[in-house]
Scaffold this active site. Structure first.
Site, PDB file in Angstrom:
ATOM      1  CD  GLU A 147      -2.460   1.545   2.515  1.00 45.23           C
ATOM      2  OE1 GLU A 147      -2.061   0.951   3.527  1.00 45.23           O
ATOM      3  OE2 GLU A 147      -3.226   2.525   2.540  1.00 45.23           O
ATOM      4  CG  PHE A 148       2.321   2.494   3.307  1.00 37.04           C
ATOM      5  CD1 PHE A 148       1.739   3.716   3.603  1.00 37.04           C
ATOM      6  CD2 PHE A 148       1.883   1.374   3.985  1.00 37.04           C
ATOM      7  CE1 PHE A 148       0.758   3.818   4.566  1.00 37.04           C
ATOM      8  CE2 PHE A 148       0.902   1.471   4.947  1.00 37.04           C
ATOM      9  CZ  PHE A 148       0.341   2.690   5.234  1.00 37.04           C
ATOM     10  N   GLY A 149       4.182   1.498  -0.954  1.00 37.61           N
ATOM     11  CA  GLY A 149       5.275   1.587  -1.901  1.00 37.61           C
ATOM     12  C   GLY A 149       5.658   0.193  -2.362  1.00 37.61           C
ATOM     13  CB  SER A 184       0.951 -13.981  -1.245  1.00 37.62           C
ATOM     14  OG  SER A 184       0.653 -13.943  -2.605  1.00 37.62           O
ATOM     15  CD  GLU A 228      11.212 -14.973   7.995  1.00 40.53           C
ATOM     16  OE1 GLU A 228      11.837 -16.015   7.707  1.00 40.53           O
ATOM     17  OE2 GLU A 228      10.441 -14.888   8.967  1.00 40.53           O
ATOM     18  CE1 TYR A 229      11.895 -12.054  -1.714  1.00 42.95           C
ATOM     19  CE2 TYR A 229      13.174 -14.040  -2.151  1.00 42.95           C
ATOM     20  CZ  TYR A 229      12.284 -13.055  -2.577  1.00 42.95           C
ATOM     21  OH  TYR A 229      11.798 -13.090  -3.846  1.00 42.95           O
ATOM     22  CG  ASP A 270      -6.866  -8.599   6.039  1.00 46.62           C
ATOM     23  OD1 ASP A 270      -7.754  -9.309   5.513  1.00 46.62           O
ATOM     24  OD2 ASP A 270      -6.214  -7.756   5.397  1.00 46.62           O
TER      25      ASP A 270
HETATM   26  P1  AMP Z   1       2.198  -6.521   1.538  1.00 47.80           P
HETATM   27  O1  AMP Z   1       2.300  -5.037   1.467  1.00 47.80           O
HETATM   28  O2  AMP Z   1       2.735  -7.074   2.812  1.00 47.80           O
HETATM   29  O3  AMP Z   1       0.808  -7.017   1.251  1.00 47.80           O
HETATM   30  O4  AMP Z   1       3.143  -7.090   0.379  1.00 47.80           O
HETATM   31  C1  AMP Z   1       2.837  -7.004  -0.984  1.00 47.80           C
HETATM   32  C2  AMP Z   1       3.433  -8.164  -1.753  1.00 47.80           C
HETATM   33  O5  AMP Z   1       4.843  -8.139  -1.653  1.00 47.80           O
HETATM   34  C3  AMP Z   1       2.993  -9.526  -1.228  1.00 47.80           C
HETATM   35  O6  AMP Z   1       1.804  -9.969  -1.791  1.00 47.80           O
HETATM   36  C4  AMP Z   1       4.182 -10.402  -1.651  1.00 47.80           C
HETATM   37  O7  AMP Z   1       4.021 -10.832  -2.970  1.00 47.80           O
HETATM   38  C5  AMP Z   1       5.349  -9.441  -1.550  1.00 47.80           C
HETATM   39  N1  AMP Z   1       6.030  -9.612  -0.272  1.00 47.80           N
HETATM   40  C6  AMP Z   1       5.764  -8.972   0.876  1.00 47.80           C
HETATM   41  N2  AMP Z   1       6.588  -9.375   1.857  1.00 47.80           N
HETATM   42  C7  AMP Z   1       7.397 -10.311   1.329  1.00 47.80           C
HETATM   43  C8  AMP Z   1       8.446 -11.119   1.847  1.00 47.80           C
HETATM   44  N3  AMP Z   1       8.812 -11.047   3.123  1.00 47.80           N
HETATM   45  N4  AMP Z   1       9.048 -11.974   1.032  1.00 47.80           N
HETATM   46  C9  AMP Z   1       8.669 -12.062  -0.251  1.00 47.80           C
HETATM   47  N5  AMP Z   1       7.693 -11.340  -0.809  1.00 47.80           N
HETATM   48  C10 AMP Z   1       7.047 -10.467  -0.034  1.00 47.80           C
END
Ligand code: AMP
Length: 979
Positions: free
Chosen positions: A627-629, A702, A696-697, A742
């Site tokens: 949402e933020f970037g 998702s 962590e990666y 959520d």
């Molecule tokens: P989010 O803002 O947390 O919903 O993240 C947006 C998207 O970025 C997610 O749907 C993932 O595809 C990717 N993402 C977020 N966090 C990670 C992570 N720790 N490792 C890999 N992909 C991520």
């Protein structure tokens, strides 16, 4: 004289001529009109036998005076006729209109003299009437006048009179008056009428401005005339017009506007009629009074409001009068220890306005509610106590175990104007036990090579009697992999057995009957180097000479021995041979701390998240959009640590302070968790731009997308393993007192080892950020398909509502990322769930897992399983894989699909119509009845194609129906199959 030719006889005018004698234009002002005089005109004729005045009648038989001369039988005629003195008036240019008849010389027999067919027109200006004096040489000639039409005697006989009209302009004229003179030099002429006039632009009203009679100049120049606004109007732009030499008004400019309470009618401004108003000057009509207002008098600028209705200063006159809103309704309070979330419904009557806000007043009440006083002290309202535009507020920092009454008042723009008593909605609550707030101030009293003495202040809000403090410390270098915990009864402690010249990190938290409070922030201390035995920052402790070091050490040993009985010291170490106190982990109750309760959000972020040096982070590529970037993958290399793969969430530039806080709140929350199934926070970058959250990666991204990419590629045990991980993460969160709100497959991340981790934390943003979240009627944003009914209906979000969502996640996992409830609308989902409908088992879903889903979807949230029970169940299933062999597409499912378990067995429905009716899908029932699918046998054979034929094409109902049919079939063959 018999043969003297006659000129004319006026009564012989023929009808053809009548048109020439009609009235003149309104912009002509007569100075002389011979026709108007019925008596003798008294003009001077010289010589006296020349022009003679005779009487006649015009076409209306009105007597008129005319002059004629016809001395054609004589030579050398010079006959003058002079008018009376004509005052010039304001004329600058005058017009002379002559109507005359003239006889054709050829038609006169025996002409002796020289017959002429013209005569001359003269004028002379004077300042005054000169009486009878006449000097012909003083006259100036205007023109020689010839006839366009002359006539013969025969014409006269035919009674046709040929009247000539000639007009001559004379000007400029400047003196007070003038004479005209007609010189005859031997013609046979009759002057029927002489009219002298000038032209003017007549009085007129244009654009609500009056313009007076205006006389044009003699030159070609236009005269600019300034208009005056009509009564009850004012100048908008100065009104002007130009008067042409022809007496015509040209080019109107500017205008006037009718005053307030007046409207234009014709060329006037008139007062508004009763019931109408006009609040500003202008040329619009008066408007009808808006609702709830009236104007009994005529000429109203505004309409007055009816009784109990008002208009605020900012309201336009055209707006209806409004009234204060009724009180808020349906107040709900959700108490969480010493904070309470108040939530209410919009007032039934908003008073006709949109600017409704809410004020919340907090009162502390004694038992029985008899005595209430305003809440004092540090009670905090989030976002604020007054001027709330949303129907919810969080009140924090209340006292534990205390009764409070909250008065919630709805206000709008006219509330201040009403003298009616105000209406409140009230709610009374009793706060719960609460853990103490974190210790904020820690002081270093004394340090030595092997020990540090500390003291601290009691937490600001102890929320009860403090039983003891937990002091946790570790070597900074060891990064919390090995730490020691002490328990102190008072507010000071000495840490012994430390390494010299070493930096230690330390955190303290207080414990009451309600459990542990939040940990203090990490404080850093350093022991003295080997060469120093004692150092002190506290002036109370004086450094003594090195020679007394031994004594101090001895004293320390004594203190250590004494304190040993007061503190339980434990240490966890990766190096068991180190001389440390033995480690026993205390059964501490760690609770999640809402970062929004921090007055200064940066304090929260630094308490829970490590600040990383931006130079340690290398960004590789963008992997997602938050949402933020952007969300990127990259590497983190910290000093003396291995390089690790990380995900980097960035805050796009141009953010607001609120966005920054919300963005970082996710890190403040995540940083409090430490569990293999919760996404781990590595740290944050807040001191450089872009602001980043480093976690962590998770290589596989998702969970929902991951499953869709790998449809039907995993064993059931693998899927259950993933579910177990999610349940374990959720158990940890619920133990911490954190409600996720959520939980959905899209918010679970999967790493390369198929380990699932719960992610997507945050406060307000959690749901704002989720594209699945839809606004409910109560204004909040909720991911309907994943959310428990009580959370949708009245925002009762608890770990039990998280359990409902977990059930949906199980369904998503078992159906490899299918969308829950397919394409049904959110409204239909809410209705169906409320009526007892539940998702059917996914294809090939083990019955035990479907049963778990149904349990999670119990209407009564108390009947849903807790996450620890879910973890144990899944562990059992994993240990005993054969238990997963029974597939839920069996008859147990349709019965479960109806919450209304009235005992109706699927076999008791003897037509598809009956069954569908029980499923509340009447429209389908009609189709089926119509298509004569009436017996169970026929139904069991129904294929997807058949459904298409009868118009059932939506995937959801089709699946549901097909699985029910399978159930019917199996039931018919085998009887019920146990789950
Ligand atoms: P989010 O803002 O947390 O919903 O993240 C947006 C998207 O970025 C997610 O749907 C993932 O595809 C990717 N993402 C977020 N966090 C990670 C992570 N720790 N490792 C890999 N992909 C991520």
């Amino acid at each position: 004289m018999d043969c003297k030719p006659s000129v004319l006889l006026l009564f012989l005018f023929s009808p053809v001529c009548q048109g020439h004698l009609t009235s003149h234009h309104s912009n002509e002002v007569n100075l002389l009109d011979s026709k108007a005089s019925q008596g003798e005109l008294g003009w001077i004729s010289y010589p006296s036998h020349g022009w003679e005045e005779i009487s006649g009648v015009d076409e209306h038989y009105t007597p008129i005076r005319t002059f004629q001369v016809c001395n054609v039988m004589e030579y050398s005629q010079n006959n003058w006729l002079r008018t009376n003195w004509i005052p010039r008036n304001s004329a600058q240019k005058i017009y002379v209109e002559l109507k005359f008849t003239l006889r054709d010389c050829n038609s006169i027999p025996l002409v002796l003299g020289t017959c002429k067919e013209t005569f001359n027109l003269y004028y002379m200006e004077t300042e005054e009437d000169q009486g009878d004096q006449f000097w012909e040489h003083q006259f100036s000639k205007i023109d020689t006048i010839a006839a366009d039409e002359s006539f013969t005697q025969t014409d006269l006989g035919d009674r046709i009179l040929k009247l000539n009209t000639e007009v001559r302009e004379v000007g400029p004229v400047a003196q007070k008056g003038f004479y005209l003179a007609f010189q005859d030099v031997g013609a046979c002429v009759a002057l029927v009428t002489v009219r002298v006039y000038f032209k003017k632009c007549p009085f007129t009203v244009r654009n609500l401005a009056t313009f007076p009679d205006t006389v044009p100049t003699d030159s070609q120049a236009l005269v600019e005339v300034r208009g005056s606004c009509v009564n009850n109007s004012r100048e908008a732009e100065p009104p002007r017009m130009y008067c042409s030499t022809e007496g015509e008004w040209l080019v109107p400019i500017g205008k006037c506007l009718c005053d307030v309470a007046h409207e234009p009618r014709g060329v006037t401004c008139q007062v508004c009629r009763p019931g109408f108003y006009k609040s500003s000057p202008g040329n619009l009509r008066c408007s009808k009074c808006p609702p709830h207002s009236h104007a009994h008098q005529e000429g109203s600028a505004h309409c007055s409001c009816e009784k109990n209705y008002f208009r605020s200063e900012a309201d336009p006159s055209s707006m209806a009068c409004t009234r204060p809103p009724s009180s808020p309704r349906n107040v709900i309070s959700v108490i969480n220890e010493t904070s309470v979330i108040l939530d209410w419904s919009w007032p039934a009557d908003s008073g006709g306005r949109k600017d409704v806000t809410f004020n919340v007043v907090c009162k502390r009440c004694s038992a029985g509610q008899r005595k209430c006083e305003a809440c004092r002290g540090a009670v905090r309202f989030l976002p604020r106590p007054a001027g709330l535009s949303n129907t919810t507020v969080t009140v924090a920092d209340l006292l534990a175990h205390t009764n409070y009454t909250f008065e919630i008042e709805a206000l709008n723009g006219v509330s201040a104007l009403s003298s009616e008593p105000r209406q409140f909605a009230t709610v009374t609550i009793t706060t719960n036990q609460a853990a103490p707030s974190p210790v904020a101030v820690i002081r270093k009293d004394r340090t030595s090579r092997n020990s540090i003495s500390l003291s601290w202040l009691e937490p600001e809000r102890p929320n009860g009697i403090i039983l003891d403090y937990e002091v946790k410390f570790y070597e900074k270098q060891e990064q919390e992999t090995s730490y020691t915990i002490l328990r102190a009864k008072g507010t000071n402690v000495t840490l012994n057995g430390l390494k010299p010249d070493t930096i230690y990190l330390l955190q303290i938290r207080a414990r009451t009957a309600a459990g542990y409070g939040g940990s203090s922030r990490k404080f850093e201390f350093e022991t003295s180097p080997d060469s120093f035995s004692i150092s002190s920052e506290n002036s109370q402790v004086v450094l003594v000479a090195i020679s007394s070091a031994v004594a101090i050490i001895l004293l320390s040993v004594v203190v250590y021995l004494l304190l040993g009985s007061r503190f339980c010291g434990y240490s966890k170490s990766k190096h068991p041979d180190e001389k440390r106190l033995p480690f026993v982990r205390l059964p501490g109750i760690r609770t999640y701390v809402d970062p929004h309760t921090y007055e200064d959000p940066t304090q929260a972020i630094h308490e829970f998240a490590r600040e990383l040096d931006a130079s340690c982070i290398a960004i590789d590529k963008v992997v997602g959009a938050g949402e933020f970037g952007e969300v990127c993958s990259g590497r983190l290399k910290q000093p003396s640590k291995k390089e690790t793969c990380v995900a980097i969430k960035t805050l796009k530039s141009g953010y607001t302070e609120t966005q920054r806080r919300d963005f970082l709140s996710e890190a403040s929350i995540m940083g409090q968790f430490d569990h293999p199934n919760i996404i781990r926070l590595e740290g944050v970058v807040t001191r450089n731009k872009p602001v980043m959250i480093v976690t962590e990666y998770m290589e596989n991204g998702s969970l929902d997308c991951f499953l869709r990419r790998h449809d039907a590629q995993f064993t059931v045990i693998q899927l259950v393993g993933m579910l177990r991980g999610i349940a374990s993460g959720m158990k940890y969160l619920s133990d911490m007192g954190y409600v996720h709100r959520d939980l959905a497959a899209r918010n679970i991340l999967v790493n390369s080892n198929l380990v699932c981790k719960v992610s997507d934390f945050g406060l307000s943003r959690v749901l704002e950020d989720d594209p699945e979240a839809a606004y409910t009627t109560r204004g909040g944003k909720i991911p309907i398909r994943w959310t428990a009914p009580e959370a949708i209906a009245y925002r009762k979000f608890t770990s039990a509502s998280d359990a409902w969502s977990y059930g949906i996640v199980v369904w998503e996992v078992m159906s490899y990322g299918e969308r829950p409830y397919w394409e049904m609308s959110n409204q239909d989902v809410i209705k169906a769930v409320d009526e007892g409908y539940r998702l059917p088992p996914p294809m090939d879903c083990p019955a035990a897992l479907y049963q778990l889903m149904l349990d999670c979807w119990q209407k009564d949230r108390n009947n849903r399983p807790k996450f620890d029970q879910i973890v144990s169940l899944l562990d059992k299933l994993i240990r005993n894989p054969s238990s997963l062999k029974i597939i839920a597409n069996a008859p147990s499912s349709p019965e479960n699909m109806l919450l209304d378990r009235t005992g109706a067995d699927i076999a008791t429905f003897c037509s598809m119509g009956d069954w569908l009716e029980s499923m509340h899908t009447l429209s389908c029932k009609d189709i089926f009845n119509g298509a004569s699918y009436s017996s169970c046998n026929t139904l069991a054979k129904t294929s997807t194609e058949d459904f298409k034929q009868v118009g059932v094409t939506i995937l959801g109902p089709q699946k549901k129906i097909v699985s029910s049919i399978t159930a019917l079939e199996t039931h018919a063959k085998n009887g019920p199959v146990p789950v």
